[in-house]
Design an enzyme around this catalytic site. Sequence first.
Site, short mmCIF file in Angstrom:
data_model
loop_
_atom_site.label_atom_id
_atom_site.label_comp_id
_atom_site.label_asym_id
_atom_site.label_seq_id
_atom_site.Cartn_x
_atom_site.Cartn_y
_atom_site.Cartn_z
N LYS A 22 -25.15 67.35 7.09
CA LYS A 22 -23.26 67.15 6.88
C LYS A 22 -23.83 66.38 5.23
CE LYS A 22 -21.63 62.13 6.03
NZ LYS A 22 -22.94 61.67 4.43
N ASN A 23 -24.75 66.04 5.04
CA ASN A 23 -24.75 66.51 2.75
C ASN A 23 -25.16 67.79 1.86
OD1 ASN A 23 -23.96 63.75 3.51
ND2 ASN A 23 -25.83 62.88 2.83
N CYS A 117 -17.21 56.13 2.84
CA CYS A 117 -18.30 54.95 2.74
C CYS A 117 -18.13 54.32 1.87
CB CYS A 117 -19.81 55.13 4.23
SG CYS A 117 -19.31 55.92 5.03
N ARG A 122 -20.38 52.70 -6.13
CA ARG A 122 -21.31 53.94 -6.02
C ARG A 122 -20.48 54.85 -7.33
NH1 ARG A 122 -20.97 56.52 0.02
NH2 ARG A 122 -22.08 58.30 -1.04
N ASP A 306 -30.34 56.44 4.18
CA ASP A 306 -29.26 56.48 5.31
C ASP A 306 -30.20 56.41 6.53
OD1 ASP A 306 -27.43 56.84 3.46
OD2 ASP A 306 -27.74 59.44 3.81
N ARG A 399 -17.12 60.67 10.87
CA ARG A 399 -17.61 61.68 9.38
C ARG A 399 -18.70 62.00 9.28
NH1 ARG A 399 -16.40 56.83 5.25
NH2 ARG A 399 -14.11 57.63 5.33
N1 EPU Z 1 -25.63 56.49 -9.25
C1 EPU Z 1 -24.76 55.77 -10.26
N2 EPU Z 1 -24.50 56.60 -11.17
C2 EPU Z 1 -24.34 57.86 -10.85
C3 EPU Z 1 -24.42 58.24 -9.13
C4 EPU Z 1 -25.10 57.36 -8.46
O1 EPU Z 1 -25.91 55.06 -10.92
O2 EPU Z 1 -23.26 58.80 -10.75
C5 EPU Z 1 -26.74 55.35 -8.33
C6 EPU Z 1 -26.29 54.68 -7.55
O3 EPU Z 1 -24.93 53.52 -7.09
C7 EPU Z 1 -26.79 54.54 -6.51
C8 EPU Z 1 -28.22 55.16 -6.60
O4 EPU Z 1 -27.66 56.08 -8.19
O5 EPU Z 1 -28.05 53.61 -6.62
C9 EPU Z 1 -27.82 56.49 -6.23
O6 EPU Z 1 -26.74 57.68 -5.71
P1 EPU Z 1 -26.29 58.73 -5.10
O7 EPU Z 1 -25.72 59.65 -6.58
O8 EPU Z 1 -27.74 59.56 -4.78
O9 EPU Z 1 -25.83 58.81 -4.10
P2 EPU Z 1 -24.40 59.84 -3.73
O10 EPU Z 1 -24.43 61.07 -4.05
O11 EPU Z 1 -23.33 59.22 -4.20
C10 EPU Z 1 -25.76 60.58 -1.26
C11 EPU Z 1 -25.05 61.13 0.24
C12 EPU Z 1 -25.73 59.31 0.88
C13 EPU Z 1 -26.57 58.82 0.59
C14 EPU Z 1 -27.02 58.93 -0.62
C15 EPU Z 1 -28.31 58.25 -1.07
C16 EPU Z 1 -23.78 62.43 -0.16
C17 EPU Z 1 -22.44 63.20 0.24
N3 EPU Z 1 -24.44 61.03 0.44
O12 EPU Z 1 -24.84 59.94 -1.69
O13 EPU Z 1 -25.28 59.73 2.01
O14 EPU Z 1 -27.05 57.28 0.84
O15 EPU Z 1 -26.80 59.82 -1.01
O16 EPU Z 1 -29.96 59.21 -0.39
O17 EPU Z 1 -24.54 63.20 -0.09
C18 EPU Z 1 -24.24 59.03 4.59
O18 EPU Z 1 -25.01 60.32 4.43
O19 EPU Z 1 -23.99 57.89 5.28
C19 EPU Z 1 -24.68 58.61 3.04
C20 EPU Z 1 -23.76 57.64 2.46
#
Ligand code: EPU
Length: 421
Positions: A22-23, A117, A122, A306, A399
Amino acid sequence: MPRYQIEGGRPLVGTVTISGAKNAAVAIIPATLLVSGPCRIENVPDISDVHILLEILEKMGAKVTRLPNDTVEIDCTAVTCTEPDPELVRRIRASYYLLGALLGRFGKARVALPGGCNFAPRPIDQHIKGFEALGAQVEETDTYVDAVGPQGLRGGRVNLDVVSVGATINIIIAAALVPGQTIIENAAKEPHIVDLANFLNTMGARISGAGTDVIKIRGVKALRGGFYSIIPDQIEAGTYMAAVAAVGGNVLVKNVIPKHMDCISAKLREMGARVTEYDDAIRVEKVRRLRRATVKTMPYPGFPTDMQGQIGVCMALAEGVSRITESIYETRFFAYSEEFRAMGATIQVAGKTATITGTERLHGATVQAHDLRAGAALVIAGLAAQGETFVENIHYIERGYENLVGKLTALGACIRRVEDE
Ligand code: EPU
């Protein structure tokens, strides 16, 4: 509203085939905006997040052809729109990748703030930091992000303040067509980042270092269409592995990259499951009651956040007292802890740590999915529990899990998707 009705207590036996990640898919689909000509992509999971992204692209003028066997052909050559449908954008998290893609292709983008989610705050400040390093001016309001490169974008250097999967991906996408070299330091290393870089490189990009914490992108003039096959989903595979460990049985999990599963395989072994690796499959067998464990979630190659809830169910049924420390999203326990308790689990949350005291048996209950992975954990808990469980709010689960009911039913589970009159 549809919900899952589960009659627990049946072991899982047989073979399950894992779908595309998915991701990775939700990054690669927006990245097709950068490509001139059709991209034929195989192993695209049939899940609602993907359906929404494809609909967004179609509404922007892309030609999307759905082919058999999870294959999709996307041709964004004719797209001129830089403001995707806000209603659709707000339905998923990964729509923030449209910002990087539109900025990279057109030098401007106006994208509604993403939904998805909401188990924790985030922020997207690191995405914006990256765009600004490329020379973009970015304005974020309560509802929209506007990004524009008035003088044209150019390669830049960005050192991420936090290891962010989303920011790493968005900056790679934004930079692929931008003249000069972009360097991302403190980049995330998740398998889907490597997959996105491989996809773009297949189409003619020059990205090196994906999978390490320094990624270099040398901008190219154009990307051309081609064929790509998405990697298997690490978390879907981990979910089935944890399900067997929790519920019992013996399952061959096919179409996986065992290396991506190392951390999860190691933890399940430590807890007493028998885990055997093959070239592209993993067998999980429950041979005894699980033992207690300690888990700390970490960016890849650490234990994935996750998988927190799914391993939590294993702990709820294990001997002794287990602990999970969450280091990515502190508030994520609240997506399922109350529901676990309703099913007879003993779980206490204090700050970043959950303490779970194992019990021999969970019992069925009516519970709500509050996000995708917490929802998957509740399904596992329902499969392991005595009696009947209803999992509600299953749109979260749909999703990210392709044909969950069909795959579990084929393993002998008693689970149905029911819709009340
Ligand atoms: N963060 C910041 N600023 C940013 C971006 C992130 O402070 O600009 C912080 C977040 O708050 C968090 C950490 O950095 O504490 C890591 O967040 P990350 O950006 O890695 O998460 P994401 O890209 O929003 C993706 C996956 C999530 C998964 C996380 C962590 C996608 C679409 N989503 O989210 O997947 O939990 O990485 O591995 O790729 C899921 O598949 O159910 C899911 C939620």
